[in-house]
Motif scaffolding. Structure first.
Motif, PDB file in Angstrom:
ATOM      1  N   UNK A  92       1.246  -1.251   0.028  1.00  0.00           N
ATOM      2  CA  UNK A  92      -0.197  -0.245  -0.331  1.00  0.00           C
ATOM      3  C   UNK A  92       0.984   1.432  -0.485  1.00  0.00           C
ATOM      4  N   UNK A  93       0.094   2.504  -0.318  1.00  0.00           N
ATOM      5  CA  UNK A  93       0.966   4.176  -0.210  1.00  0.00           C
ATOM      6  C   UNK A  93       0.232   4.055   0.881  1.00  0.00           C
ATOM      7  N   UNK A  94       2.040   5.328   1.614  1.00  0.00           N
ATOM      8  CA  UNK A  94       1.723   5.040   2.705  1.00  0.00           C
ATOM      9  C   UNK A  94       2.174   6.604   3.046  1.00  0.00           C
ATOM     10  N   UNK A  95       1.490   7.651   4.048  1.00  0.00           N
ATOM     11  CA  UNK A  95       1.911   8.783   4.607  1.00  0.00           C
ATOM     12  C   UNK A  95       2.589   8.499   5.370  1.00  0.00           C
ATOM     13  N   UNK A  96       4.380   9.175   5.449  1.00  0.00           N
ATOM     14  CA  UNK A  96       4.666   8.427   6.723  1.00  0.00           C
ATOM     15  C   UNK A  96       5.523   9.232   7.477  1.00  0.00           C
ATOM     16  N   UNK A  97       5.340   9.403   8.847  1.00  0.00           N
ATOM     17  CA  UNK A  97       5.648  10.515   9.792  1.00  0.00           C
ATOM     18  C   UNK A  97       6.229   9.662  10.876  1.00  0.00           C
ATOM     19  N   UNK A  98       8.018  10.575  11.151  1.00  0.00           N
ATOM     20  CA  UNK A  98       8.317   9.017  12.806  1.00  0.00           C
ATOM     21  C   UNK A  98       7.748  10.537  13.819  1.00  0.00           C
ATOM     22  N   UNK A  99       7.385   9.887  14.766  1.00  0.00           N
ATOM     23  CA  UNK A  99       6.787  10.348  15.981  1.00  0.00           C
ATOM     24  C   UNK A  99       7.406   9.769  17.142  1.00  0.00           C
ATOM     25  N   UNK A 100       8.357  10.619  17.917  1.00  0.00           N
ATOM     26  CA  UNK A 100       8.417  10.511  19.415  1.00  0.00           C
ATOM     27  C   UNK A 100       7.955  11.252  20.174  1.00  0.00           C
ATOM     28  N   UNK A 101       7.850  10.706  20.983  1.00  0.00           N
ATOM     29  CA  UNK A 101       7.156  11.840  22.445  1.00  0.00           C
ATOM     30  C   UNK A 101       5.938  10.470  23.542  1.00  0.00           C
ATOM     31  N   UNK A 102       5.051  11.197  24.231  1.00  0.00           N
ATOM     32  CA  UNK A 102       3.920  10.246  25.019  1.00  0.00           C
ATOM     33  C   UNK A 102       2.966  10.061  23.813  1.00  0.00           C
ATOM     34  N   UNK A 103       2.348   8.543  23.975  1.00  0.00           N
ATOM     35  CA  UNK A 103       2.042   8.407  23.129  1.00  0.00           C
ATOM     36  C   UNK A 103       0.533   8.516  23.322  1.00  0.00           C
ATOM     37  N   UNK A 104       0.155   8.938  24.091  1.00  0.00           N
ATOM     38  CA  UNK A 104      -1.424   9.666  24.783  1.00  0.00           C
ATOM     39  C   UNK A 104      -1.665  10.727  23.636  1.00  0.00           C
TER      40      UNK A 104
END
Length: 162
Positions: A92-104
Protein backbone atom coordinates in the motif's frame (compact mmCIF):
# COMPACT_ATOMS: atom_id res chain seq x y z
CA UNK A 1 7.92 17.82 9.90
CA UNK A 2 5.92 16.63 6.90
CA UNK A 3 5.30 12.97 6.23
CA UNK A 4 7.13 11.04 3.52
CA UNK A 5 4.90 9.45 0.88
CA UNK A 6 5.98 5.91 -0.04
CA UNK A 7 4.88 2.37 -0.79
CA UNK A 8 5.28 -0.25 1.91
CA UNK A 9 5.53 -3.86 0.82
CA UNK A 10 3.19 -6.59 2.03
CA UNK A 11 3.59 -7.48 5.69
CA UNK A 12 2.81 -10.81 7.34
CA UNK A 13 2.01 -10.31 11.00
CA UNK A 14 1.64 -12.58 14.03
CA UNK A 15 0.30 -11.34 17.34
CA UNK A 16 -2.88 -10.46 19.19
CA UNK A 17 -6.13 -8.83 18.12
CA UNK A 18 -7.75 -6.48 20.61
CA UNK A 19 -11.51 -5.99 20.34
CA UNK A 20 -13.34 -3.94 22.93
CA UNK A 21 -15.48 -0.84 23.37
CA UNK A 22 -13.78 2.30 22.07
CA UNK A 23 -13.05 3.79 25.48
CA UNK A 24 -11.39 0.55 26.64
CA UNK A 25 -8.63 0.46 23.99
CA UNK A 26 -6.39 2.76 26.05
CA UNK A 27 -6.26 0.07 28.76
CA UNK A 28 -6.47 -3.09 26.64
CA UNK A 29 -3.80 -2.32 24.01
CA UNK A 30 -0.95 -1.90 26.55
CA UNK A 31 -1.92 -5.25 28.09
CA UNK A 32 -1.74 -6.94 24.68
CA UNK A 33 1.59 -5.21 23.95
CA UNK A 34 3.06 -6.52 27.21
CA UNK A 35 1.75 -10.05 26.57
CA UNK A 36 3.19 -10.02 23.05
CA UNK A 37 6.53 -8.67 24.32
CA UNK A 38 6.69 -11.51 26.85
CA UNK A 39 5.91 -14.07 24.13
CA UNK A 40 8.30 -12.84 21.40
CA UNK A 41 10.40 -16.01 21.63
CA UNK A 42 7.33 -18.13 20.82
CA UNK A 43 6.93 -16.55 17.36
CA UNK A 44 8.88 -18.13 14.51
CA UNK A 45 10.45 -16.23 11.58
CA UNK A 46 10.34 -12.73 13.12
CA UNK A 47 12.02 -10.26 10.78
CA UNK A 48 12.66 -7.40 13.24
CA UNK A 49 12.26 -8.40 16.91
CA UNK A 50 12.94 -4.78 17.89
CA UNK A 51 9.93 -3.49 15.90
CA UNK A 52 6.40 -4.12 17.10
CA UNK A 53 3.44 -3.14 14.96
CA UNK A 54 0.01 -1.78 15.76
CA UNK A 55 -2.51 -2.18 12.93
CA UNK A 56 -6.09 -0.94 12.45
CA UNK A 57 -8.52 0.48 9.91
CA UNK A 58 -9.68 4.02 10.64
CA UNK A 59 -12.91 3.85 8.63
CA UNK A 60 -15.93 1.65 9.10
CA UNK A 61 -14.91 -1.95 8.88
CA UNK A 62 -16.40 -5.37 8.62
CA UNK A 63 -16.55 -7.51 11.73
CA UNK A 64 -13.45 -9.45 10.59
CA UNK A 65 -11.41 -6.22 10.30
CA UNK A 66 -12.64 -4.55 13.47
CA UNK A 67 -10.20 -4.00 16.32
CA UNK A 68 -6.52 -3.26 16.82
CA UNK A 69 -3.71 -5.76 16.20
CA UNK A 70 -0.39 -5.80 18.04
CA UNK A 71 2.09 -7.98 16.21
CA UNK A 72 5.55 -8.73 14.92
CA UNK A 73 6.33 -9.05 11.22
CA UNK A 74 7.34 -12.53 10.08
CA UNK A 75 8.80 -13.84 6.84
CA UNK A 76 6.29 -16.71 6.78
CA UNK A 77 3.60 -18.20 8.97
CA UNK A 78 5.08 -21.24 10.73
CA UNK A 79 3.81 -22.88 13.93
CA UNK A 80 1.79 -19.85 15.00
CA UNK A 81 0.97 -20.13 18.73
CA UNK A 82 -2.66 -21.19 19.18
CA UNK A 83 -3.60 -18.07 21.17
CA UNK A 84 -2.25 -15.70 18.49
CA UNK A 85 -3.63 -14.54 15.14
CA UNK A 86 -2.16 -13.82 11.72
CA UNK A 87 -2.85 -10.83 9.49
CA UNK A 88 -1.51 -10.09 6.02
CA UNK A 89 -1.38 -6.38 5.15
CA UNK A 90 -1.22 -5.84 1.39
CA UNK A 91 1.28 -3.54 -0.33
CA UNK A 92 0.00 0.00 0.00
CA UNK A 93 1.01 3.62 -0.47
CA UNK A 94 1.34 5.52 2.82
CA UNK A 95 2.01 8.89 4.33
CA UNK A 96 4.74 8.04 6.87
CA UNK A 97 5.60 10.26 9.81
CA UNK A 98 8.19 9.59 12.53
CA UNK A 99 6.99 10.43 16.02
CA UNK A 100 8.82 10.39 19.37
CA UNK A 101 7.11 11.37 22.58
CA UNK A 102 4.22 10.39 24.85
CA UNK A 103 1.79 7.82 23.44
CA UNK A 104 -1.14 9.99 24.53
CA UNK A 105 -0.18 12.57 21.85
CA UNK A 106 -0.46 10.22 18.87
CA UNK A 107 -3.94 11.52 18.01
CA UNK A 108 -2.50 15.03 17.66
CA UNK A 109 0.19 13.67 15.33
CA UNK A 110 -2.44 11.95 13.18
CA UNK A 111 -4.23 15.29 12.82
CA UNK A 112 -0.98 16.77 11.48
CA UNK A 113 -0.55 13.86 9.06
CA UNK A 114 -4.13 14.22 7.81
CA UNK A 115 -3.60 17.94 7.12
CA UNK A 116 -0.33 17.22 5.28
CA UNK A 117 -2.01 14.54 3.17
CA UNK A 118 -4.74 16.97 2.15
CA UNK A 119 -2.27 19.80 1.46
CA UNK A 120 -0.13 17.47 -0.66
CA UNK A 121 -3.07 16.47 -2.86
CA UNK A 122 -3.30 12.84 -1.74
CA UNK A 123 -6.45 11.11 -0.52
CA UNK A 124 -6.68 9.12 2.70
CA UNK A 125 -7.87 5.55 2.26
CA UNK A 126 -9.72 4.77 5.47
CA UNK A 127 -10.69 1.21 4.53
CA UNK A 128 -7.03 0.09 4.27
CA UNK A 129 -4.72 -0.87 7.13
CA UNK A 130 -3.03 1.91 9.10
CA UNK A 131 0.38 0.82 10.43
CA UNK A 132 2.13 1.97 13.57
CA UNK A 133 5.69 0.63 13.57
CA UNK A 134 7.17 0.95 17.06
CA UNK A 135 10.91 0.83 17.70
CA UNK A 136 10.36 1.61 21.42
CA UNK A 137 7.10 0.91 23.21
CA UNK A 138 7.74 -0.07 26.83
CA UNK A 139 7.34 3.39 28.37
CA UNK A 140 4.08 5.15 27.38
CA UNK A 141 5.70 8.51 28.16
CA UNK A 142 8.44 7.96 25.55
CA UNK A 143 7.69 5.96 22.42
CA UNK A 144 9.29 5.98 18.97
CA UNK A 145 6.95 5.07 16.15
CA UNK A 146 6.44 5.45 12.43
CA UNK A 147 2.81 6.38 11.82
CA UNK A 148 1.77 5.08 8.39
CA UNK A 149 -1.58 6.37 7.13
CA UNK A 150 -2.84 4.74 3.88
CA UNK A 151 -3.27 7.05 0.90
CA UNK A 152 -3.91 6.93 -2.82
CA UNK A 153 -2.70 8.99 -5.78
CA UNK A 154 -2.59 12.73 -5.97
CA UNK A 155 -5.60 14.66 -7.13
CA UNK A 156 -5.73 17.63 -9.41
CA UNK A 157 -8.43 20.26 -9.71
CA UNK A 158 -10.40 18.33 -12.34
CA UNK A 159 -9.99 14.66 -11.50
CA UNK A 160 -8.37 12.10 -9.27
CA UNK A 161 -5.22 10.46 -10.62
CA UNK A 162 -4.26 6.97 -9.43
Amino acid sequence: MNPVFKKIEEKKLVGYRVICDGDEYAQEIPKAVQTLTNRVDDIKNIIYPVKQLGVFKSGETSEKDDGYWVAFEVSEYTDVPVDMVTLTVEKQQYAVYDYSGPARNIFIEYEKIHKSIEQSGYIRVRNKWTLEIYSTWGDPDQINVQLCDPIKGKINKKAEVN
